[in-house]
Scaffold this motif. Structure first.
Motif, PDB file in Angstrom:
ATOM      1  N   ASN A  65       0.824  -1.208   0.000  1.00 61.03           N
ATOM      2  CA  ASN A  65       0.000   0.000   0.000  1.00 61.03           C
ATOM      3  C   ASN A  65       0.856   1.256   0.000  1.00 61.03           C
ATOM      4  N   LEU A  66       1.981   1.227   0.696  1.00 65.36           N
ATOM      5  CA  LEU A  66       2.890   2.369   0.690  1.00 65.36           C
ATOM      6  C   LEU A  66       3.467   2.595  -0.704  1.00 65.36           C
ATOM      7  N   GLN A  67       3.900   1.520  -1.336  1.00 64.15           N
ATOM      8  CA  GLN A  67       4.526   1.646  -2.652  1.00 64.15           C
ATOM      9  C   GLN A  67       3.533   2.109  -3.714  1.00 64.15           C
ATOM     10  N   GLN A  68       2.289   1.695  -3.591  1.00 67.71           N
ATOM     11  CA  GLN A  68       1.271   2.049  -4.578  1.00 67.71           C
ATOM     12  C   GLN A  68       0.507   3.317  -4.216  1.00 67.71           C
ATOM     13  N   LYS A  69       1.031   4.067  -3.234  1.00 67.83           N
ATOM     14  CA  LYS A  69       0.444   5.347  -2.836  1.00 67.83           C
ATOM     15  C   LYS A  69      -1.008   5.191  -2.396  1.00 67.83           C
ATOM     16  N   ARG A  70      -1.259   4.109  -1.665  1.00 69.42           N
ATOM     17  CA  ARG A  70      -2.608   3.861  -1.151  1.00 69.42           C
ATOM     18  C   ARG A  70      -2.591   3.812   0.377  1.00 69.42           C
ATOM     19  N   SER A  71      -1.774   4.653   0.976  1.00 64.93           N
ATOM     20  CA  SER A  71      -1.630   4.608   2.428  1.00 64.93           C
ATOM     21  C   SER A  71      -1.658   6.009   3.029  1.00 64.93           C
ATOM     22  N   PHE A  72      -2.581   6.220   3.962  1.00 64.76           N
ATOM     23  CA  PHE A  72      -2.605   7.490   4.672  1.00 64.76           C
ATOM     24  C   PHE A  72      -1.515   7.552   5.744  1.00 64.76           C
ATOM     25  N   MET A  73      -0.758   6.454   5.905  1.00 67.69           N
ATOM     26  CA  MET A  73       0.347   6.409   6.861  1.00 67.69           C
ATOM     27  C   MET A  73       1.692   6.712   6.200  1.00 67.69           C
ATOM     28  N   GLU A  74       1.707   7.010   4.913  1.00 66.94           N
ATOM     29  CA  GLU A  74       2.961   7.279   4.220  1.00 66.94           C
ATOM     30  C   GLU A  74       3.667   8.483   4.854  1.00 66.94           C
ATOM     31  N   GLY A  75       4.950   8.300   5.160  1.00 61.82           N
ATOM     32  CA  GLY A  75       5.741   9.387   5.732  1.00 61.82           C
ATOM     33  C   GLY A  75       5.434   9.708   7.170  1.00 61.82           C
ATOM     34  N   LYS A  76       4.755   8.800   7.887  1.00 59.71           N
ATOM     35  CA  LYS A  76       4.313   9.092   9.247  1.00 59.71           C
ATOM     36  C   LYS A  76       5.202   8.482  10.340  1.00 59.71           C
ATOM     37  N   ILE A  77       6.288   7.813   9.968  1.00 59.34           N
ATOM     38  CA  ILE A  77       7.173   7.248  10.996  1.00 59.34           C
ATOM     39  C   ILE A  77       7.681   8.370  11.907  1.00 59.34           C
ATOM     40  N   GLY A  78       7.555   8.135  13.220  1.00 56.03           N
ATOM     41  CA  GLY A  78       7.987   9.140  14.180  1.00 56.03           C
ATOM     42  C   GLY A  78       6.943  10.193  14.482  1.00 56.03           C
ATOM     43  N   GLN A  79       5.769  10.058  13.828  1.00 52.64           N
ATOM     44  CA  GLN A  79       4.708  11.035  14.053  1.00 52.64           C
ATOM     45  C   GLN A  79       3.559  10.409  14.831  1.00 52.64           C
TER      46      GLN A  79
END
Length: 438
Positions: free
Chosen positions: A258-272
């Motif tokens: 899901n991250l790779q296919q841009k289907r994730s609202f959690m993309e870029g959220k590590i540490g947040q």
């Protein structure tokens, strides 16, 4: 117990594939057994048993990848099978991201007994299996005149797998499971409410059918007279056994695909911060007799304990080998093992008493969730609660919202995790949830 012949076969298949054109190979040879019994009116309604052996092979050939499986395990047939599989792989499109994991990230062969297998599995008398299913239904006989039907079931399974990869990785896993379950249907006048219950273990001597049938009937009876209430923002308390349904929608955006296919609202959220401070989750693959304990995953990556969310802050994603390469990220593992939730101080009853007005959710129906946006809508059933007291059952209602918001509305976690499941979810209390009803 290991079968050296099966391990030798896996080694042979890997070597043969390399000698016949494969650049890299991963081979799994497995055995499995399964039996099921279903009882109705103290008579056997269904009984079946299956035994299976097979080989699956992942082939990496000139930048191309394919996977194949067969139940024919004699070498002459496997030779033809492997050669044809390699030939077919050459016709596929190239994919530069397809290769075995880096060796240093893989399982190192260190053995550790996670107590996943019952050595008495093959010695269990079939009559005892039937008796276990009989007991589940028998305890409900005469329990209530409104019972339409109750089914009692028993099931078990045993599996062994041998993995050999051409990068030098070798692995063996073995597990057993036993379960009993019940399904009950009730005459509720203008409705036919139904419910189920089950218990599962790794070991035969820990399986206890007592209470399983009664709980299924009681849960069905509690649904009689269910009705809608008016729409509004209210508290929502989700019973531990139902939390997994909504939690799975929070987990999906953490997966590599899901991250790779841009289907994730959690993309870029590590540490947040992605959830309330009360939510802490650890992925622990080393729990003894855990439902999803393991020393390595399907890619051969070595298992490790990981903090997924800590006090509401996202700590990691689930990145398998393939998507790790595509995302240029260090792989972790492609799927969860045992998820352990930090417990609160109160059980379901204690959390119920904290509710001013809301719904105790005991089940979800239908619905959808969008991993790209976090938007969701799902039907619920359960009980209307006012001033800490259960008033009446409800049905035909929906909750709507967004996972980016609702997990920050989590105000309390129970002390009642389901320890016999891989996701050891406790009950959870949310505030300000949108319910749609009348």
């Amino acid at each position: 117990m290991k079968d050296n012949k099966k391990m030798e076969l896996a080694h042979w298949a890997s070597k043969y594939a390399k000698e016949n054109g494969a650049n890299e190979v991963s081979v799994s040879v497995y055995d499995s057994k399964q039996s099921d019994v279903e009882i109705r009116e103290q008579k056997i309604d269904k009984i079946q048993e299956s035994i299976e052996s097979g080989l699956s092979i992942k082939l990496y050939v000139n930048g191309r990848y394919s996977t194949h499986s067969t139940n024919r395990l004699n070498k002459p047939e496997l030779e033809r099978f492997i050669k044809e599989a390699i030939l077919a792989t050459n016709y596929l499109a190239e994919d530069k991201y397809r290769s075995l994991p880096d060796r240093e990230l893989c399982y190192n062969g260190e053995e550790k007994d996670l107590k996943l297998s019952d050595s008495t599995y093959d010695a269990v008398d079939p009559r005892e299996k039937i008796e276990a299913a009989m007991k589940v239904e028998a305890e409900t006989i005469g329990m209530d005149d409104r019972i339409i039907t109750v089914s009692g079931s028993y099931g078990d399974g045993s599996s062994r797998g041998y993995m050999v990869m051409s990068n030098g990785v070798e692995g063996f896993n073995e597990s057993t499971s036993f379960y009993v379950s019940a399904g009950a249907s009730i005459n509720g006048g203008d409705s036919r409410p139904s419910a189920g219950h089950y218990m599962a273990t790794r070991f035969w001597d820990q399986l206890n059918p007592e209470g399983v049938g009664k709980i299924a009937v009681e849960r069905a009876l509690q649904k009689i007279g269910a009705k809608k209430i008016k729409s509004g923002k209210m508290d929502m308390l989700i019973e531990n056994r139902s939390v997994g349904r909504v939690f799975s929608s929070l987990l999906q955006p953490l997966y590599g695909y899901n991250l790779q296919q841009k289907r994730s609202f959690m993309e870029g959220k590590i540490g947040q911060k992605v959830a309330s401070d009360v939510l802490t989750i650890v992925d622990n693959p080393f729990i003894e007799s855990g439902r999803n304990s393991r020393l390595f995953d399907r890619d051969g990556l070595a298992s490790k304990e990981m903090t997924v969310i800590e006090n509401g802050i996202l700590k990691t994603y689930y990145i398998g080998n393939y998507y790790g390469k595509k995302l240029e990220m260090q792989p972790t593992t492609g799927s969860p093992s045992n998820l352990i939730f930090e417990k609160g101080s109160k059980d379901l009853n204690g959390l119920t008493r904290e509710m001013k007005e809301g719904i105790l959710v005991t089940g979800f129906n239908g619905g959808n969730s969008n991993p790209a946006t976090g938007d969701f809508s799902v039907g619920v059933e359960g009980f209307y609660v006012k001033n800490g007291e259960v008033i009446h059952p409800i049905s035909g209602m929906n909750i709507t919202g967004n996972h980016k918001e609702i997990w920050n509305q989590l105000v309390a976690v129970g002390n009642d995790p389901l320890t016999d499941r891989s996701w050891q979810t406790p009950s959870m209390l949310f505030e300000g949830v949108d319910f749609s009803g009348l």
